[in-house]
Design an enzyme around this catalytic site. Sequence first.
Site, PDB file in Angstrom:
ATOM      1  N   LYS A  53      39.300 -26.002  20.087  1.00  0.00           N
ATOM      2  CA  LYS A  53      37.869 -25.688  20.151  1.00  0.00           C
ATOM      3  C   LYS A  53      37.116 -26.427  19.051  1.00  0.00           C
ATOM      4  O   LYS A  53      36.067 -27.017  19.291  1.00  0.00           O
ATOM      5  CB  LYS A  53      37.656 -24.171  20.042  1.00  0.00           C
ATOM      6  CG  LYS A  53      38.061 -23.447  21.318  1.00  0.00           C
ATOM      7  CD  LYS A  53      38.147 -21.938  21.175  1.00  0.00           C
ATOM      8  CE  LYS A  53      38.726 -21.340  22.463  1.00  0.00           C
ATOM      9  NZ  LYS A  53      38.977 -19.904  22.384  1.00  0.00           N
ATOM     10  N   GLN A  97      38.473 -15.367  18.001  1.00  0.00           N
ATOM     11  CA  GLN A  97      39.644 -15.674  18.829  1.00  0.00           C
ATOM     12  C   GLN A  97      40.458 -14.412  19.104  1.00  0.00           C
ATOM     13  O   GLN A  97      40.837 -13.705  18.174  1.00  0.00           O
ATOM     14  CB  GLN A  97      40.509 -16.747  18.127  1.00  0.00           C
ATOM     15  CG  GLN A  97      41.680 -17.223  18.962  1.00  0.00           C
ATOM     16  CD  GLN A  97      41.239 -17.934  20.249  1.00  0.00           C
ATOM     17  OE1 GLN A  97      40.327 -18.756  20.242  1.00  0.00           O
ATOM     18  NE2 GLN A  97      41.873 -17.607  21.360  1.00  0.00           N
ATOM     19  N   ASP A 120      31.108 -16.417  24.034  1.00  0.00           N
ATOM     20  CA  ASP A 120      32.197 -16.081  24.966  1.00  0.00           C
ATOM     21  C   ASP A 120      31.669 -15.258  26.140  1.00  0.00           C
ATOM     22  O   ASP A 120      32.347 -15.122  27.159  1.00  0.00           O
ATOM     23  CB  ASP A 120      33.280 -15.256  24.233  1.00  0.00           C
ATOM     24  CG  ASP A 120      34.513 -16.085  23.890  1.00  0.00           C
ATOM     25  OD1 ASP A 120      34.699 -17.150  24.517  1.00  0.00           O
ATOM     26  OD2 ASP A 120      35.279 -15.667  23.008  1.00  0.00           O
TER      27      ASP A 120
END
Length: 288
Positions: A53, A97, A120
């Site tokens: 990422k 994460q 997200d």
Amino acid sequence: MTAQLINGKDLSQQIRKNIKEKASQLTEKYRQPCLAVILVGEDPASQVYVRNKVKSCEDCGIKSILQRLPADSTEKEVIDLINALNQDKEVDGILVQLPLPKHISEQKIIETIDVAKDVDGFHLHNVGALSCGLPCLKPCTPHGVIKMLESANIDLEGKLALVLGRSNIVGKPMAQLLLEKNATVILAHSKTRNLQKLTLQADVIIAAVGRPLFLKAEMVKPGAVVIDVGINRNSEGKLCGDVDFENVKETAGFITPVPGGVGPMTITMLLENTLIAAENSFQKKENQ
Ligand code: NDP
């Protein structure tokens, strides 16, 4: 092979070219868009995901801030860090994460992230907005799947789409996005009866089960579109999806590979969400 391959790697590269251009325009006009990534602990798979990422951000001209916290951090320490990033005017997107160490509530952590920075798309507000068809930051994996279907000119209207798996991060939002495209949606899961009878009727199958080679050729209607979200290791430790690719490709009309399918698109959608969050924030400031 009869099926046409939908290549997520190539599509990602095309989209990332546009993202890079847009990021450079925003940097010139306002400042560099910025994504903050929080990694708690040393989980090896999470470290790989986070590295990808961060690298993808760099490649596209998006600033990234990686915040590492030790595995024994308290929930409050993670919440305090998120609150600081929420306040930081130079940060547009925040990603924590997952999975988190067991002693930290993932739901609590997700709800701490500023809705406008929730790249997200997991915050309850974004989840609710998605289910009401309102503007929101869309969850990256299902959004990436929709982009792949669009890239192959697959018209979803009136089609029977079956989503295999009902997780909050893939299956459920996938069903919402397919519904938004006017597909008729079946959301199947481990308690679904006569699964094969259902899959054989589907024009589109999205497999997000987390079981290697779960979807077999005899479960697929000839000519159907098959999208493989799964990322698994087979008995030899090789990366594989939820679809028995070698056999299903002889029956399906379209198919995605693993690796090189949905995976790269997920990160691309994360980059896109970061730009959207940045643009929204610049716009808000201009309107003040
Ligand atoms: P979860 O484990 O959270 O969910 C799996 C779902 O599959 C559940 O809804 C479960 O049903 C269902 N399921 C399990 N066994 C069966 C069965 N025998 N028949 C029918 N349904 C079944 O997984 P995720 O949604 O998080 O991930 C799914 C896969 O996608 C994984 O391989 C993951 O690694 C991958 N993934 C890939 C991403 C990418 O970027 N490509 C991103 C995210 C995930 P029930 O609810 O009843 O238990």
